[in-house]
Design a protein around this motif. Structure first.
Motif, mmCIF file in Angstrom:
data_model
loop_
_atom_site.group_PDB
_atom_site.id
_atom_site.type_symbol
_atom_site.label_atom_id
_atom_site.label_comp_id
_atom_site.label_asym_id
_atom_site.label_seq_id
_atom_site.Cartn_x
_atom_site.Cartn_y
_atom_site.Cartn_z
ATOM 1 N N GLY A 460 0.756 -1.239 0.000
ATOM 2 C CA GLY A 460 0.000 0.000 0.000
ATOM 3 C C GLY A 460 0.786 1.289 0.000
ATOM 4 N N VAL A 461 2.102 1.255 -0.178
ATOM 5 C CA VAL A 461 2.872 2.502 -0.192
ATOM 6 C C VAL A 461 3.933 2.426 -1.295
ATOM 7 N N GLY A 462 4.283 3.598 -1.765
ATOM 8 C CA GLY A 462 5.479 3.719 -2.594
ATOM 9 C C GLY A 462 6.562 4.376 -1.755
ATOM 10 N N PHE A 463 7.775 3.885 -1.818
ATOM 11 C CA PHE A 463 8.820 4.354 -0.892
ATOM 12 C C PHE A 463 10.119 4.654 -1.661
ATOM 13 N N ALA A 464 10.780 5.689 -1.227
ATOM 14 C CA ALA A 464 12.132 6.007 -1.729
ATOM 15 C C ALA A 464 12.899 6.677 -0.602
ATOM 16 N N GLY A 465 14.153 6.354 -0.502
ATOM 17 C CA GLY A 465 14.998 6.964 0.530
ATOM 18 C C GLY A 465 16.391 7.221 -0.015
ATOM 19 N N CYS A 466 17.068 8.205 0.543
ATOM 20 C CA CYS A 466 18.442 8.488 0.131
ATOM 21 C C CYS A 466 19.227 9.033 1.308
ATOM 22 N N TYR A 467 20.512 8.830 1.222
ATOM 23 C CA TYR A 467 21.418 9.214 2.301
ATOM 24 C C TYR A 467 22.623 9.940 1.700
ATOM 25 N N LEU A 468 23.007 11.070 2.293
ATOM 26 C CA LEU A 468 24.150 11.860 1.833
ATOM 27 C C LEU A 468 25.013 12.205 3.044
ATOM 28 N N PRO A 469 26.234 11.639 3.114
ATOM 29 C CA PRO A 469 27.072 11.896 4.291
ATOM 30 C C PRO A 469 27.762 13.248 4.212
ATOM 31 N N ALA A 470 28.038 13.821 5.366
ATOM 32 C CA ALA A 470 28.842 15.044 5.406
ATOM 33 C C ALA A 470 30.269 14.744 4.984
ATOM 34 N N ASP A 471 30.802 13.586 5.382
ATOM 35 C CA ASP A 471 32.141 13.159 4.978
ATOM 36 C C ASP A 471 32.021 12.411 3.657
ATOM 37 N N GLN A 472 31.979 13.152 2.552
ATOM 38 C CA GLN A 472 31.790 12.515 1.258
ATOM 39 C C GLN A 472 33.021 11.777 0.784
ATOM 40 N N GLN A 473 34.166 12.000 1.441
ATOM 41 C CA GLN A 473 35.352 11.233 1.078
ATOM 42 C C GLN A 473 35.194 9.765 1.454
ATOM 43 N N HIS A 474 34.368 9.494 2.483
ATOM 44 C CA HIS A 474 34.237 8.107 2.935
ATOM 45 C C HIS A 474 32.809 7.577 2.825
ATOM 46 N N ASP A 475 31.844 8.466 2.524
ATOM 47 C CA ASP A 475 30.450 8.037 2.382
ATOM 48 C C ASP A 475 29.972 7.262 3.596
ATOM 49 N N ILE A 476 30.235 7.784 4.775
ATOM 50 C CA ILE A 476 29.826 7.069 5.976
ATOM 51 C C ILE A 476 29.453 8.082 7.050
ATOM 52 N N GLY A 477 28.494 7.735 7.893
ATOM 53 C CA GLY A 477 28.071 8.649 8.945
ATOM 54 C C GLY A 477 27.062 7.994 9.865
ATOM 55 N N GLY A 478 26.334 8.844 10.619
ATOM 56 C CA GLY A 478 25.440 8.313 11.640
ATOM 57 C C GLY A 478 23.970 8.408 11.311
ATOM 58 N N ASP A 479 23.575 8.999 10.185
ATOM 59 C CA ASP A 479 22.162 9.094 9.816
ATOM 60 C C ASP A 479 21.730 7.818 9.097
ATOM 61 N N TRP A 480 20.452 7.474 9.228
ATOM 62 C CA TRP A 480 19.980 6.242 8.613
ATOM 63 C C TRP A 480 18.473 6.298 8.406
ATOM 64 N N TYR A 481 17.954 5.348 7.646
ATOM 65 C CA TYR A 481 16.520 5.219 7.426
ATOM 66 C C TYR A 481 16.209 3.749 7.204
ATOM 67 N N ASP A 482 14.925 3.418 7.278
ATOM 68 C CA ASP A 482 14.521 2.030 7.062
ATOM 69 C C ASP A 482 13.025 2.009 6.753
ATOM 70 N N ALA A 483 12.593 0.931 6.091
ATOM 71 C CA ALA A 483 11.174 0.689 5.829
ATOM 72 C C ALA A 483 10.988 -0.815 5.718
ATOM 73 N N PHE A 484 9.908 -1.330 6.337
ATOM 74 C CA PHE A 484 9.742 -2.788 6.372
ATOM 75 C C PHE A 484 8.268 -3.110 6.627
ATOM 76 N N PRO A 485 7.819 -4.289 6.186
ATOM 77 C CA PRO A 485 6.424 -4.680 6.444
ATOM 78 C C PRO A 485 6.236 -5.138 7.894
ATOM 79 N N LEU A 486 5.053 -4.905 8.420
ATOM 80 C CA LEU A 486 4.693 -5.320 9.775
ATOM 81 C C LEU A 486 3.491 -6.265 9.715
#
Length: 694
Positions: A460-486
């Motif tokens: 019943g949903v359409g979903f899209a997510g994206c992540y952009l790190p502040a440290d673009q040299q390593h593409d890693i950080g502490g922000d995250w997202y998730d979506a899953f059926p229940l």
């Protein structure tokens, strides 16, 4: 004491030249009724001494003495005079050569200082000693006054030393010199010199002899010192021969032999020295211009090298290093070239050329570039002309540089040293880049492992997510997202932000992420209960304190959205062209709440788009949070369409393009469907880690 072998080649050359010159002088003396003076052997002995090691001087002097003795006796000269002339013609070159070697150890007669030493020592001082001994010998054996023999003797020997010695000592200046005439052209020029001299000396009424000066000056300007001195010798011999034959402007002085001899030799000396000095001046100026050009080229090369060094210092990847060297490094000393960097498995070279081509080359290839990298040593090839040098650091060869030249003789010691310098700069830069790329690849792998495994379809949903790190040299950080059926056909989704944007924050994020999904699937009391359970779990996760989380559950059958925010920015609900923030269900960040966490429920109109994000999207140091929230609402309210991926990318681009990120950014978009389509499974647009848009 080691006994030196007899230098037979030197002895024979000196003997032959001395004998030829001595016999020529005797012929001139014998044929002259006017006093023509030119003693060619004086220059033979002087130049032989100057050009050889002092240990061989006794052989040269002994040879000259023996030949002088034989020739003089063959001409009927008495024994007393013979020994006097032998002494004069050995003492003279010995004094001249000793003084010259004292003031100019390796005389270069294209330089003013060395030419001055040659004239003072070899042409004036040495012949003066010989003239003193010779004039005394003539006085004792023949009776003329000492002064009567002194000046002719001095003039003849001095002119011989000037012309013959000068021609021999300057001949080597043309060896390897660009623009120097070859043997055939040289012979033609000297023949023309003899013809010109004979022609201008032929009339005895019209003074044309001075026309030899323009010819000699033209030779000086066109061909330089060596040709001028050789032409000067030809002029001296030809002028004396013509004078002996009674030709030339000084034939009228035949009644005054001393005057004729003096004027003739002075004319020859002035003509030769004038052209010689002109050639020396031209050579000095050429050397000065050459030195200036070399200094300018060296300065430009140093400046360019500094630019290359700066470029390599800031180049973080192997591609960037290769681009710096291809663009600015190879051109410092070569017409073209290539940069080769060994691949990670060490079997191939990745090659960038100055012509813009990029490709691979097997390390066992026979090219100079691959050979230098394989053998860990410089390689020089001649067809085509190329120099390849390996780039080594920390005991490893990271690649090689190849320099290609249009001119086969273009590589000198300075050029080879510059090539090695570039390779020495290239190697540590590649070593650093390899370490960086390995670290970055590890970070990429870690971040990919932390990305949510969102199912291909959610109910019943359409979903899209994206992540952009502040440290673009390593593409890693502490922000995250998730979506899953229940259970019950519902959909759970979350947005989180752990303090920091480094590996530690990423590790804490990964553990919180996993814990939330497990708790959401096990607990059925709603988002608030999930966050309360996550509060308790966060105490065992280092770095999880003060993390903010927004968690929601959507039931597509009822169209009801239930959500809770633990310190996280509120979600934005867009319905039609209207956008509003959902301000309910707010509480403090993880591990800081003092009571039960609240949650809020809202009925979502069909087709609405929910935009949830981390604070890095809306916060700016030079602006307040409300302004960022207003910008987000303005952008989202202007969007239409049902594709959440388009919404996600557009929002990210509009709010971050041209900005220097100081915090990680996460954006998720959920397209809420109508209850009638709740049973339909809508596709989920893949979650990615994009580059900074625009």
């Amino acid at each position: 004491m080691t006994r030196l072998p007899v230098p037979w080649r030197l002895v024979l050359v000196v003997a032959a030249c001395y004998a030829a010159g001595s016999l020529s002088s005797f012929l001139l003396f014998a044929s002259s009724s006017t006093g023509a003076v030119l003693f060619l052997p004086a220059g033979v002995t002087l130049s032989a001494l100057v050009l050889t090691d002092r240990r061989r001087w006794p052989w040269i002097l002994a040879t000259a003495a023996l030949v002088e003795l034989v020739v003089d006796r063959s001409q009927g000269i008495g024994p007393v005079a013979v020994w006097g002339f032998v002494l004069a013609n050995t003492a003279e070159p010995l004094v001249g050569a000793s003084l010259l070697r004292r003031f100019a150890p390796s005389p270069d007669l294209s330089r003013r200082r060395d030419l001055g030493a040659f004239l003072l020592c070899g042409v004036l001082a040495g012949p003066l000693v010989g003239a003193l001994v010779g004039s005394v010998t003539i006085h004792v054996s023949q009776g003329p006054d000492v002064l009567d023999g002194l000046l002719p003797f001095w003039a003849g020997d001095g002119l011989g030393a000037l012309t013959v010695g000068g021609a021999v000592l300057t001949w080597r200046l043309d060896r390897g010199r660009s623009g120097a005439p070859g043997p055939l052209l040289r012979a033609v020029l000297l023949l023309l010199t003899a013809v010109v001299t004979a022609a201008v000396f032929w009339p005895d009424a019209v003074p044309l002899a001075y026309l030899t000066l323009p010819w000699l000056f033209w030779l000086a300007v066109r061909y330089g010192v060596a040709v001028v001195t050789e032409a000067g010798l030809v002029v001296a011999v030809t002028a004396n021969v013509m004078t002996v034959l009674g030709r030339g402007p000084w034939a009228r002085l035949s009644d005054s032999p001393r005057m004729e001899a003096a004027v003739l030799q002075v004319f020859i000396a002035v003509a030769v020295l004038g052209a010689w000095l002109l050639a020396v001046e031209i050579a000095e100026r050429e050397r000065a211009r050459g030195a200036s050009r070399r200094e300018t080229a060296a300065r430009r090369r140093v400046e360019a090298l500094q630019e290359v060094t700066a470029g390599l210092a800031t180049a973080a990847t192997t591609d960037a290093i290769a681009e710096v060297l291809v663009r600015s490094g190879i051109g410092l000393l070569a017409d073209a070239g290539a940069v080769g960097i060994t691949t990670a498995d060490g079997t191939r070279l990745r090659v960038w050329t100055t012509s813009g081509q990029v490709g691979d080359l097997p390390l066992d290839d026979l090219s100079a570039l691959a050979t230098a990298a394989r053998r860990h040593a410089p390689v020089r090839s001649w067809s085509p002309s190329a120099l390849a040098v390996p780039a080594r650091a920390a005991g490893r060869t990271f690649g090689a540089l190849e320099f290609r030249f249009a001119d086969e003789a273009a590589v000198d010691d300075d050029g080879a040293a510059m090539a090695r310098t570039l390779a020495e700069l290239m190697a540590p830069a590649l070593h650093r880049a390899r370490l960086y790329e390995e670290e970055r690849e590890a970070a990429h792998q870690l971040q990919r492992a932390f990305l949510p495994a969102v199912p291909d379809e959610l109910p019943g949903v359409g979903f899209a997510g994206c992540y952009l790190p502040a440290d673009q040299q390593h593409d890693i950080g502490g922000d995250w997202y998730d979506a899953f059926p229940l259970p019950g056909g519902r959909v759970g989704f979350a947005v989180g932000d752990v303090v920091g944007h480094d590996l530690r924050a990423a590790a804490a994020m990964g553990r919180l992420h996993a814990a939330l999904r497990v708790l959401a699937c096990e607990l059925h009391e709603g988002p608030a209960a999930v966050l309360e359970a996550l509060d308790r779990a966060s105490s065992a996760i280092p770095g999880a304190a003060l993390a903010t989380i927004g968690y929601g559950e959507y039931d597509p059958v009822t169209g009801r959205l239930c959500y809770a925010c633990a310190g996280h920015p509120p979600p934005l609900l867009v319905t039609g062209s209207s956008a509003g923030y959902l301000a309910g269900g707010r509480s403090r960040p993880l591990a800081t709440a003092t009571g039960p966490r609240p949650q809020a429920t809202v009925d979502v109109p069909p087709g609405s788009m929910l935009v949830w994000y981390s604070d890095g999207l809306v916060e700016r140091r030079d602006d307040d949070l409300d302004a960022g929230l207003d910008r987000l609402a303005a952008v989202a309210s202007g969007l239409d369409g049902a594709d959440p991926r388009v919404w996600c990318d557009t929002v990210l681009h509009e709010l971050t393009a041209g900005q220097r990120l100081r915090d990680d950014v996460v954006v998720v978009c959920l397209r809420m469907q109508s209850p009638a389509s709740a049973a339909v499974l809508l596709p989920v647009r893949a979650a990615v880690v994009p580059s900074l848009p625009g």
